[in-house]
Write a protein that holds these residues in place. Structure first.
Motif, PDB file in Angstrom:
ATOM      1  N   MET A   1     -14.946   4.022 -10.394  1.00 28.71           N
ATOM      2  CA  MET A   1     -14.474   4.073  -8.998  1.00 28.71           C
ATOM      3  C   MET A   1     -12.950   4.093  -8.983  1.00 28.71           C
ATOM      4  SD  MET A   1     -15.287   1.376  -5.944  1.00 28.71           S
ATOM      5  CE  MET A   1     -14.366   1.389  -4.421  1.00 28.71           C
ATOM      6  N   THR A   2     -12.387   5.030  -8.255  1.00 30.68           N
ATOM      7  CA  THR A   2     -10.936   5.166  -8.146  1.00 30.68           C
ATOM      8  C   THR A   2     -10.337   3.965  -7.424  1.00 30.68           C
ATOM      9  OG1 THR A   2     -11.281   7.544  -7.981  1.00 30.68           O
ATOM     10  CG2 THR A   2      -9.113   6.727  -7.395  1.00 30.68           C
ATOM     11  N   ASN A   3      -9.133   3.546  -7.795  1.00 31.61           N
ATOM     12  CA  ASN A   3      -8.466   2.447  -7.106  1.00 31.61           C
ATOM     13  C   ASN A   3      -8.177   2.820  -5.664  1.00 31.61           C
ATOM     14  OD1 ASN A   3      -8.394   0.816  -9.377  1.00 31.61           O
ATOM     15  ND2 ASN A   3      -6.457   1.694 -10.082  1.00 31.61           N
ATOM     16  N   ALA A   4      -8.179   1.800  -4.812  1.00 24.39           N
ATOM     17  CA  ALA A   4      -7.920   2.030  -3.386  1.00 24.39           C
ATOM     18  C   ALA A   4      -6.559   2.685  -3.176  1.00 24.39           C
ATOM     19  CB  ALA A   4      -8.015   0.710  -2.627  1.00 24.39           C
ATOM     20  N   SER A   5      -5.573   2.278  -3.962  1.00 25.65           N
ATOM     21  CA  SER A   5      -4.222   2.804  -3.767  1.00 25.65           C
ATOM     22  C   SER A   5      -4.130   4.283  -4.078  1.00 25.65           C
ATOM     23  CB  SER A   5      -3.238   2.033  -4.662  1.00 25.65           C
ATOM     24  OG  SER A   5      -3.606   2.157  -6.021  1.00 25.65           O
ATOM     25  N   ASP A   6      -5.110   4.821  -4.826  1.00 27.82           N
ATOM     26  CA  ASP A   6      -5.106   6.234  -5.162  1.00 27.82           C
ATOM     27  C   ASP A   6      -5.834   7.083  -4.131  1.00 27.82           C
ATOM     28  OD1 ASP A   6      -3.816   5.614  -7.531  1.00 27.82           O
ATOM     29  OD2 ASP A   6      -5.705   5.341  -8.616  1.00 27.82           O
ATOM     30  N   ALA A   7      -6.443   6.431  -3.126  1.00 25.76           N
ATOM     31  CA  ALA A   7      -7.309   7.156  -2.218  1.00 25.76           C
ATOM     32  C   ALA A   7      -6.583   7.714  -1.009  1.00 25.76           C
ATOM     33  CB  ALA A   7      -8.451   6.250  -1.751  1.00 25.76           C
ATOM     34  N   GLY A   8      -5.312   7.350  -0.790  1.00 24.74           N
ATOM     35  CA  GLY A   8      -4.576   7.877   0.347  1.00 24.74           C
ATOM     36  C   GLY A   8      -4.458   9.380   0.235  1.00 24.74           C
ATOM     37  N   ALA A   9      -4.641  10.094   1.357  1.00 23.85           N
ATOM     38  CA  ALA A   9      -4.624  11.546   1.303  1.00 23.85           C
ATOM     39  C   ALA A   9      -4.139  12.097   2.627  1.00 23.85           C
ATOM     40  CB  ALA A   9      -6.023  12.088   0.997  1.00 23.85           C
ATOM     41  N   LYS A  10      -3.544  13.281   2.583  1.00 22.17           N
ATOM     42  CA  LYS A  10      -3.153  13.987   3.798  1.00 22.17           C
ATOM     43  C   LYS A  10      -4.355  14.781   4.274  1.00 22.17           C
ATOM     44  CE  LYS A  10       0.451  15.117   6.473  1.00 22.17           C
ATOM     45  NZ  LYS A  10       1.330  14.137   7.105  1.00 22.17           N
ATOM     46  N   LEU A  11      -4.760  14.572   5.510  1.00 21.13           N
ATOM     47  CA  LEU A  11      -5.895  15.300   6.048  1.00 21.13           C
ATOM     48  C   LEU A  11      -5.406  16.598   6.674  1.00 21.13           C
ATOM     49  CD1 LEU A  11      -7.891  12.414   7.733  1.00 21.13           C
ATOM     50  CD2 LEU A  11      -8.074  13.301   5.418  1.00 21.13           C
ATOM     51  N   ALA A  12      -6.100  17.677   6.362  1.00 18.44           N
ATOM     52  CA  ALA A  12      -5.682  18.974   6.868  1.00 18.44           C
ATOM     53  C   ALA A  12      -5.805  19.056   8.382  1.00 18.44           C
ATOM     54  CB  ALA A  12      -6.525  20.078   6.215  1.00 18.44           C
ATOM     55  N   ASP A  13      -6.829  18.432   8.942  1.00 23.42           N
ATOM     56  CA  ASP A  13      -7.096  18.508  10.377  1.00 23.42           C
ATOM     57  C   ASP A  13      -6.083  17.677  11.165  1.00 23.42           C
ATOM     58  OD1 ASP A  13      -8.192  18.820  12.851  1.00 23.42           O
ATOM     59  OD2 ASP A  13      -9.901  17.506  12.510  1.00 23.42           O
ATOM     60  N   GLY A  14      -5.172  18.346  11.846  1.00 23.12           N
ATOM     61  CA  GLY A  14      -4.243  17.655  12.735  1.00 23.12           C
ATOM     62  C   GLY A  14      -3.062  17.009  12.053  1.00 23.12           C
ATOM     63  N   GLY A  15      -2.929  17.158  10.751  1.00 20.02           N
ATOM     64  CA  GLY A  15      -1.795  16.588  10.049  1.00 20.02           C
ATOM     65  C   GLY A  15      -1.817  15.083   9.944  1.00 20.02           C
ATOM     66  N   TYR A  16      -2.984  14.474  10.018  1.00 23.71           N
ATOM     67  CA  TYR A  16      -3.099  13.025   9.896  1.00 23.71           C
ATOM     68  C   TYR A  16      -2.999  12.607   8.430  1.00 23.71           C
ATOM     69  CZ  TYR A  16      -4.950  13.048  14.670  1.00 23.71           C
ATOM     70  OH  TYR A  16      -5.122  13.215  16.026  1.00 23.71           O
ATOM     71  N   ALA A  17      -2.551  11.384   8.228  1.00 22.46           N
ATOM     72  CA  ALA A  17      -2.561  10.781   6.903  1.00 22.46           C
ATOM     73  C   ALA A  17      -3.413   9.529   6.958  1.00 22.46           C
ATOM     74  CB  ALA A  17      -1.150  10.427   6.458  1.00 22.46           C
ATOM     75  N   VAL A  18      -4.202   9.298   5.922  1.00 23.17           N
ATOM     76  CA  VAL A  18      -5.009   8.082   5.842  1.00 23.17           C
ATOM     77  C   VAL A  18      -4.634   7.345   4.574  1.00 23.17           C
ATOM     78  CG1 VAL A  18      -6.965   9.216   4.688  1.00 23.17           C
ATOM     79  CG2 VAL A  18      -7.322   7.098   5.946  1.00 23.17           C
ATOM     80  N   ARG A  19      -4.494   6.043   4.697  1.00 26.06           N
ATOM     81  CA  ARG A  19      -4.238   5.196   3.550  1.00 26.06           C
ATOM     82  C   ARG A  19      -5.249   4.074   3.534  1.00 26.06           C
ATOM     83  NH1 ARG A  19       0.506   7.207   5.334  1.00 26.06           N
ATOM     84  NH2 ARG A  19       1.888   8.125   3.773  1.00 26.06           N
ATOM     85  N   VAL A  20      -5.484   3.503   2.383  1.00 28.72           N
ATOM     86  CA  VAL A  20      -6.487   2.446   2.235  1.00 28.72           C
ATOM     87  C   VAL A  20      -5.782   1.120   1.998  1.00 28.72           C
ATOM     88  CG1 VAL A  20      -8.456   1.628   0.898  1.00 28.72           C
ATOM     89  CG2 VAL A  20      -8.185   4.075   1.346  1.00 28.72           C
ATOM     90  N   ALA A  21      -6.101   0.130   2.818  1.00 30.07           N
ATOM     91  CA  ALA A  21      -5.525  -1.214   2.704  1.00 30.07           C
ATOM     92  C   ALA A  21      -6.561  -2.165   2.130  1.00 30.07           C
ATOM     93  CB  ALA A  21      -5.057  -1.713   4.067  1.00 30.07           C
ATOM     94  N   ALA A  22      -6.144  -2.988   1.191  1.00 35.27           N
ATOM     95  CA  ALA A  22      -7.074  -3.909   0.541  1.00 35.27           C
ATOM     96  C   ALA A  22      -7.340  -5.153   1.375  1.00 35.27           C
ATOM     97  CB  ALA A  22      -6.531  -4.314  -0.832  1.00 35.27           C
ATOM     98  N   SER A  23      -6.587  -5.356   2.448  1.00 32.01           N
ATOM     99  CA  SER A  23      -6.737  -6.561   3.253  1.00 32.01           C
ATOM    100  C   SER A  23      -6.338  -6.271   4.693  1.00 32.01           C
ATOM    101  CB  SER A  23      -5.856  -7.683   2.692  1.00 32.01           C
ATOM    102  OG  SER A  23      -5.805  -8.788   3.578  1.00 32.01           O
TER     103      SER A  23
END
Length: 400
Positions: A1-23
């Protein structure tokens, strides 16, 4: 399983960015309070205490919902050009306990076929089978686009982390529609809720029941208190540490027998009493100068959410009085629209609670497992609908 910190990605739809917080603590209280339903005083948006910053943070701070207990935070944070737009409370799960939407059969089937079901992603409020917002968006934003972005982000994060699945449980119907559009499968189940039709008092509610049912409930309530038992409502400043000590003893006794290991610890209740006292109602039963039973409820802007119950003395009908009848009394007095009395329990029907369909959404990564689950859910939805119709037809209410 990939680390949470590696899962942040730029979403193509609407230019949104998502990041994963551990807490949850990685969000500020101020920004979380801007999310729809997560704070009081939002115009036209009901407050749900379970998605508040305090409730979710206390679950982690107390050690109840953390990696050690199988609830590792993977909360999604949605942004656009650095502006906070939304969040999704989410956990990487190493088991399926404390969820109340059961997928053990899916896990067993997948692992017998050589797959690995755990870890999975679980978007929910831990240990809480209550419907509420999950795709949380800042109230003043375009919630349609932001919700769609969160749904797409959850799917993308599940694929990026290489987990088997992502599950959004006890979500409102409109959010499930958004999730379906992103490729999730809809699942339904049944709960029992009291609907306050503007009753001025308990007798007004009783008047909606068939005569035989009215008499049965009056008798039941009398017998519940026949052993010299009195009922007290504790909220706000009444929630002392001594009261929490008593309630925790009830909770541990019942929880230990029901689950083997109760989910919530003593620290959780102290923190809830410290930070959310006005959102809590303890219904406590007293006999012989001491408390002998109690139930904890959480108070939303239009809903009373019944949660845990426990006792150290057994008395006929006391469980029904403390958990169901008193909740109706409180809702009528406070003019709350609904009482959600927790998961399952057809015995609630006879006490004036109506069958209500609850919903969840599930994204299954493996195509084969996805097809099998989709076929199963189609049959299950039909069964839930048929049972709901039957229960509504055979409820305690007067005809016509």
């Amino acid at each position: 399983m990939t680390n949470a910190s590696d899962a942040g990605a730029k979403l193509a739809d609407g230019g949104y960015a998502v990041r994963v917080a551990a807490s949850i603590a990685e969000f500020s209280r101020d920004e979380w309070s801007r999310l729809s339903g997560a704070a009081k005083g939002q115009a036209g948006i009901p407050y749900n205490p379970f998605v508040s910053f305090d409730f979710l943070n206390i679950l982690e701070e107390s050690g109840c919902a953390v990696r050690k207990t199988g609830w590792q935070g993977h909360h999604l944070r949605l942004e656009a050009d650095g502006t906070f737009l939304g969040a999704l409370p989410c956990y990487a799960k190493s088991h399926s306990q404390g969820e109340y939407v059961f997928d053990h059969g899916w896990a067993d089937a997948f692992e017998r076929a050589g797959g690995r079901y755990y870890p999975k992603l679980q978007c929910s409020v831990p240990f809480t089978p209550a419907t509420g917002p999950r795709l949380l968006t800042v109230a003043e934003t375009d919630t349609g686009q932001a919700r769609s972005a969160l749904a797409t982000a959850l799917r993308s994060v599940a694929e990026g982390l290489r987990v088997s699945s992502a599950h959004v449980t006890f979500a409102p119907a409109d959010e499930v529609e958004v999730l379906e559009a992103a490729g999730f499968l809809r699942r339904t189940d049944q709960q029992f809720h009291f609907i306050n039709e503007g009753f001025a008092c308990y007798d007004d509610f009783l008047a909606t029941l068939a005569s035989r049912k009215r008499k049965a409930l009056k008798k039941e309530r009398r017998e519940a208190l026949a052993a010299g038992i009195s009922i007290e409502w504790l909220t706000g400043r009444d929630l002392t540490e001594a009261a929490w000590d008593d309630f925790f003893a009830f909770y541990m006794d019942t929880g230990g027998r029901k689950w083997g290991r109760p989910y919530l610890n003593r620290t959780f209740f102290s923190l809830i009493g410290e930070r959310m006292a006005d959102d809590v109602l303890l219904v406590m039963a007293r006999r012989g100068g001491r408390y002998i039973a109690g139930a904890i409820n959480f108070i939303g802007s239009d809903t009373l959410f019944g949660r845990n119950w426990g006792c150290i003395e057994d008395h006929p009908f006391l469980h029904f009085e403390v958990c169901y009848h008193q909740a109706i009394d409180f809702a009528i007095e406070r003019k709350l629209k609904v009482v959600e009395a927790g998961a399952q329990g057809e015995h609630k029907l006879a006490r004036g609670y109506r069958p209500v369909t609850t919903q969840s959404a599930h994204y299954i990564v493996h195509p084969g497992l996805r097809r099998a689950v989709a076929e199963y859910l189609e049959r299950e939805r039909q069964e839930v609908a048929e049972i709901g119709e039957y229960l509504e037809d055979h409820g305690p209410f007067r005809r016509g």
